[in-house]
Design a protein around this motif. Structure first.
Motif, mmCIF file in Angstrom:
data_model
loop_
_atom_site.group_PDB
_atom_site.id
_atom_site.type_symbol
_atom_site.label_atom_id
_atom_site.label_comp_id
_atom_site.label_asym_id
_atom_site.label_seq_id
_atom_site.Cartn_x
_atom_site.Cartn_y
_atom_site.Cartn_z
ATOM 1 N N LYS A 1 21.969 -10.327 18.847
ATOM 2 C CA LYS A 1 23.155 -9.263 18.003
ATOM 3 C C LYS A 1 22.928 -8.407 16.901
ATOM 4 C CE LYS A 1 25.508 -13.897 17.129
ATOM 5 N NZ LYS A 1 24.850 -14.639 16.765
ATOM 6 N N ILE A 2 23.374 -6.830 17.471
ATOM 7 C CA ILE A 2 22.785 -5.987 16.168
ATOM 8 C C ILE A 2 24.283 -4.726 15.446
ATOM 9 C CG2 ILE A 2 21.464 -3.537 16.597
ATOM 10 C CD1 ILE A 2 19.698 -5.154 19.046
ATOM 11 N N ILE A 3 24.156 -4.904 14.428
ATOM 12 C CA ILE A 3 24.789 -3.795 13.715
ATOM 13 C C ILE A 3 24.173 -2.310 12.947
ATOM 14 C CG2 ILE A 3 26.519 -4.149 12.011
ATOM 15 C CD1 ILE A 3 26.022 -7.564 11.662
ATOM 16 N N ALA B 1 25.032 -0.245 9.036
ATOM 17 C CA ALA B 1 25.536 -0.826 8.542
ATOM 18 C C ALA B 1 24.279 -1.563 6.988
ATOM 19 C CB ALA B 1 25.999 -2.335 8.894
ATOM 20 N N LYS B 2 24.655 -2.315 6.019
ATOM 21 C CA LYS B 2 23.269 -2.606 4.609
ATOM 22 C C LYS B 2 24.011 -4.055 4.659
ATOM 23 C CE LYS B 2 25.200 -0.224 0.825
ATOM 24 N NZ LYS B 2 25.309 0.294 -0.614
ATOM 25 N N VAL B 3 22.625 -4.220 3.764
ATOM 26 C CA VAL B 3 23.202 -6.534 3.218
ATOM 27 C C VAL B 3 23.283 -5.952 1.774
ATOM 28 C CG1 VAL B 3 21.684 -8.181 2.924
ATOM 29 C CG2 VAL B 3 21.379 -7.230 4.880
ATOM 30 N N SER B 4 24.718 -5.612 1.311
ATOM 31 C CA SER B 4 24.588 -4.941 0.018
ATOM 32 C C SER B 4 24.037 -6.406 -0.804
ATOM 33 C CB SER B 4 25.888 -5.247 0.007
ATOM 34 O OG SER B 4 26.798 -5.946 0.408
ATOM 35 N N LYS B 5 24.204 -7.872 -0.722
ATOM 36 C CA LYS B 5 23.982 -8.961 -1.481
ATOM 37 C C LYS B 5 23.328 -10.109 -0.760
ATOM 38 C CE LYS B 5 27.534 -10.879 -3.366
ATOM 39 N NZ LYS B 5 28.907 -11.631 -4.186
ATOM 40 N N VAL B 6 23.133 -11.047 -1.249
ATOM 41 C CA VAL B 6 22.520 -12.227 -0.020
ATOM 42 C C VAL B 6 22.381 -13.719 -1.547
ATOM 43 C CG1 VAL B 6 20.601 -13.395 1.009
ATOM 44 C CG2 VAL B 6 20.763 -11.121 1.107
ATOM 45 N N GLU B 7 23.564 -14.214 -0.905
ATOM 46 C CA GLU B 7 23.451 -15.591 -1.704
ATOM 47 C C GLU B 7 22.983 -16.994 -1.158
ATOM 48 O OE1 GLU B 7 27.945 -16.135 -0.791
ATOM 49 O OE2 GLU B 7 28.366 -15.189 -3.285
ATOM 50 N N THR C 1 23.736 -16.652 2.630
ATOM 51 C CA THR C 1 24.594 -15.645 2.781
ATOM 52 C C THR C 1 24.634 -14.217 2.982
ATOM 53 O OG1 THR C 1 26.381 -17.403 2.677
ATOM 54 C CG2 THR C 1 27.438 -15.192 3.257
ATOM 55 N N ALA C 2 24.234 -13.566 4.068
ATOM 56 C CA ALA C 2 24.275 -12.239 3.991
ATOM 57 C C ALA C 2 25.587 -11.080 3.488
ATOM 58 C CB ALA C 2 23.199 -11.450 5.231
ATOM 59 N N HIS C 3 25.790 -10.455 3.147
ATOM 60 C CA HIS C 3 27.048 -9.790 2.497
ATOM 61 C C HIS C 3 26.988 -8.329 3.818
ATOM 62 C CE1 HIS C 3 29.643 -11.954 0.179
ATOM 63 N NE2 HIS C 3 28.253 -12.302 -0.165
ATOM 64 N N VAL C 4 27.028 -7.983 4.396
ATOM 65 C CA VAL C 4 27.261 -6.778 5.353
ATOM 66 C C VAL C 4 28.064 -5.324 5.355
ATOM 67 C CG1 VAL C 4 26.468 -5.829 7.829
ATOM 68 C CG2 VAL C 4 25.567 -8.292 6.968
ATOM 69 N N GLU C 5 27.682 -4.952 4.624
ATOM 70 C CA GLU C 5 28.475 -3.488 4.450
ATOM 71 C C GLU C 5 28.471 -2.179 5.449
ATOM 72 O OE1 GLU C 5 29.775 -0.423 0.550
ATOM 73 O OE2 GLU C 5 28.792 -2.438 -0.011
ATOM 74 N N THR C 6 29.486 -2.350 6.396
ATOM 75 C CA THR C 6 29.273 -1.079 7.345
ATOM 76 C C THR C 6 29.831 0.192 6.202
ATOM 77 O OG1 THR C 6 31.607 -1.552 7.759
ATOM 78 C CG2 THR C 6 29.826 -2.235 8.961
ATOM 79 N N LYS C 7 29.606 0.818 7.718
ATOM 80 C CA LYS C 7 29.804 2.658 6.659
ATOM 81 C C LYS C 7 31.100 2.281 6.420
ATOM 82 C CE LYS C 7 30.735 5.518 10.803
ATOM 83 N NZ LYS C 7 30.321 6.490 11.821
ATOM 84 N N ASP C 8 32.642 2.112 7.254
ATOM 85 C CA ASP C 8 33.559 2.453 6.110
ATOM 86 C C ASP C 8 33.875 1.469 5.262
ATOM 87 O OD1 ASP C 8 33.413 -0.529 7.237
ATOM 88 O OD2 ASP C 8 35.235 0.547 8.984
ATOM 89 N N GLY C 9 32.430 0.755 5.043
ATOM 90 C CA GLY C 9 33.411 -0.340 3.171
ATOM 91 C C GLY C 9 33.923 -1.017 3.753
ATOM 92 N N LYS C 10 34.092 -1.186 4.952
ATOM 93 C CA LYS C 10 34.529 -3.604 5.438
ATOM 94 C C LYS C 10 33.205 -4.116 5.176
ATOM 95 C CE LYS C 10 37.557 -2.101 8.769
ATOM 96 N NZ LYS C 10 38.094 -2.061 10.075
#
Length: 481
Positions: free
Chosen positions: A245-247, A250-256, A263-272
């Motif tokens: 799976k490739i995204i 996008a960036k990993v903005s936070k890791v819990e 749990t990786a929080h992945v933020e796309t360029k549209d802010g989602k």
């Protein structure tokens, strides 16, 4: 034994030990300072052991598709992670010992300890570091170590280490660098790979072959961003067919961190933002030069963005001090370090006709499945430079050898200057392209045009025939398509 040398090299990675050998060949009294283990990251924790892991993955992939070759395996083919890792470590240990042999053969002194530049022409050597990872071979007793050593010429070849992003620092347990990813003590069920450069994609490919659920997160619009877009797009499709799976964008903005998962929080360029829970995260967001604690500030050595600034021959702004390899800046590749070191020492020795390295002719290879290899300008860069170009392409699915191998998914792309016929770029994706690319590298170094390549006889049946067909295609003369 005298502590005075003609050349002292700090670091025994590919750049350091090759430079030491060339210095000895030129009659220079040479020593190399190493704080952990001979061969550096490349031999012990990079180029070599990763290829051993990927070879195991390749064999497993072939076995899992044995039926397509008319073969039936009795029983289930499985991977034993301990044995796979043990083989990889064994390969490194063998080569580590080989570097030691080469030092002895060439009468190069190995000084064990951590080096520091105290003043021009002088290196202070302290205790060895407690290795971050185990040395492949123990340091022999009774060898050179702590003390002060002098040399007319000092070459810094201290390499690089994984870059860490603030807030997502590797911890050795849940967030891995390539150190931990290379020798897992268990096979995770799922992994997030942060970054799709060569390191990230190679580990993503390996773990997918091992049956792991892999998600790659890349900041740029394309995976392997340094590659030609057409090649990286082709590679992405093949990797996704394998289940990765490739995204992108996008960036990993936070890791819990959980007890045994992230749990990786992945933020796309549209802010989602989407969350991905996995057993482990591999941080593969690049590397940074090892410039700290060397005394560079004391000597006033110029640095830029974490690397030592040099001229075309490895010289720094401080007389008698040089730098090569990763610590001297990109591209951070072992073969670049080796060649850079040879240029540096031959210039020091006063050899005639020593030329600065042409970085446009440095090949790059990524050993994922499918492999990717390239040299020279991409199509986009050639156009950005305002060049008029001819582009040739040839697909693996029209090549007899590729079809016979069961490896018919791939592409070879060549780029020529339209006015002169000069080969200015070559880009490949598919089986064994890392072994094919050197043909185009040689051609570019010889300033070859399309005419010489068209008149070269390539053996049949081979994958290399596609190289010629790509050239022919650029000039509307392709024969087997």
């Amino acid at each position: 034994m005298s502590n005075a040398y003609d050349v002292i090299i700090i670091g025994s990675g590919p750049g350091g030990y090759v430079t030491a050998i060339r210095a000895a060949q030129l009659g220079l009294k040479t020593a190399i300072v190493e704080r952990e283990h001979l061969g550096g990251i490349c031999l012990n924790w990079g180029c070599i052991p990763t290829k051993a892991l990927l070879r195991s993955a390749e064999i497993l992939d072939h076995a899992n598709h044995a039926k397509s070759y008319g073969l039936t395996l009795n029983g289930t083919m499985t991977a034993d992670v301990k044995d796979v890792v043990a083989r990889s470590r064994g390969v490194s240990a063998r080569l580590n010992g080989g570097v030691g042999f080469l030092m002895k053969k060439n009468k190069i002194d190995v000084i064990w300890g951590e080096a520091k530049l105290s003043k021009p022409g002088e290196v202070g050597v302290g205790k060895m570091l407690k290795p971050v990872v185990e040395p492949q071979n123990p340091v022999p007793k009774g060898v050179l170590g702590e003390g002060t050593y002098t040399a007319k010429h000092i070459i810094v070849a201290t390499g690089a280490r994984p870059r860490a992003l603030p807030g997502i620092e590797p911890d050795g347990k849940l967030i891995w660098t390539y150190f931990e990813a290379m020798k897992p003590d268990f096979m995770p069920k799922s992994i997030v790979v942060m970054g799709s450069g060569a390191i990230g994609i190679e580990f993503a490919s390996f773990y997918r072959s091992m049956g792991v659920d892999v998600t790659v997160v890349e900041l740029m619009a394309n995976i392997m961003p340094v590659e030609d877009v057409e090649i990286s797009t082709f590679a992405r499709k093949q990797l996704e067919k394998r289940g990765l799976k490739i995204i992108t964008e996008a960036k990993v903005s936070k890791v819990e961190k959980g007890a045994n998962s992230i749990t990786a929080h992945v933020e796309t360029k549209d802010g989602k933002v989407q969350t991905i829970t996995a057993d482990r995260l591999i941080s593969a967001v690049g590397v940074q030069g090892n410039i700290e604690n060397l005394g560079l500030e004391t000597l006033g050595v110029k640095t830029d963005r974490g690397c030592i600034v040099i001229d075309g021959y490895g010289k720094t702004n401080v007389p008698g001090l040089y730098a090569i390899g990763d610590v001297a800046g990109p591209p951070m590749l072992a073969h670049k370090a080796e060649h850079e070191g040879v240029i540096c020492i031959e210039k020091i020795a006063g050899l005639p006709n020593v030329h600065p390295m042409d970085k446009a002719k440095i090949p790059g290879c990524t050993y994922c499945n499918p492999q990717v290899a390239s040299v020279g300008l991409t199509e986009a860069k050639a156009k950005a430079e305002g060049r008029e170009i001819r582009v040739g392409r040839y697909n693996f699915n029209a090549n007899g050898k590729a079809i016979a191998l069961g490896e018919d998914q791939g592409l070879i792309k060549t780029i020529f200057d339209k006015k002169t016929g000069e080969l200015i770029g070559a880009h490949m994706v598919g089986a064994e392209v890392t072994e094919l690319i050197q043909g185009f590298v040689v051609a570019m170094n010889l300033e070859t045009t399309e005419e010489e390549l068209m008149h070269t006889i390539f053996p049949h049946p081979t994958l290399s025939e596609m190289m010629k067909e790509s050239v022919l295609d650029a000039y509307g003369r392709v024969l087997n398509a």
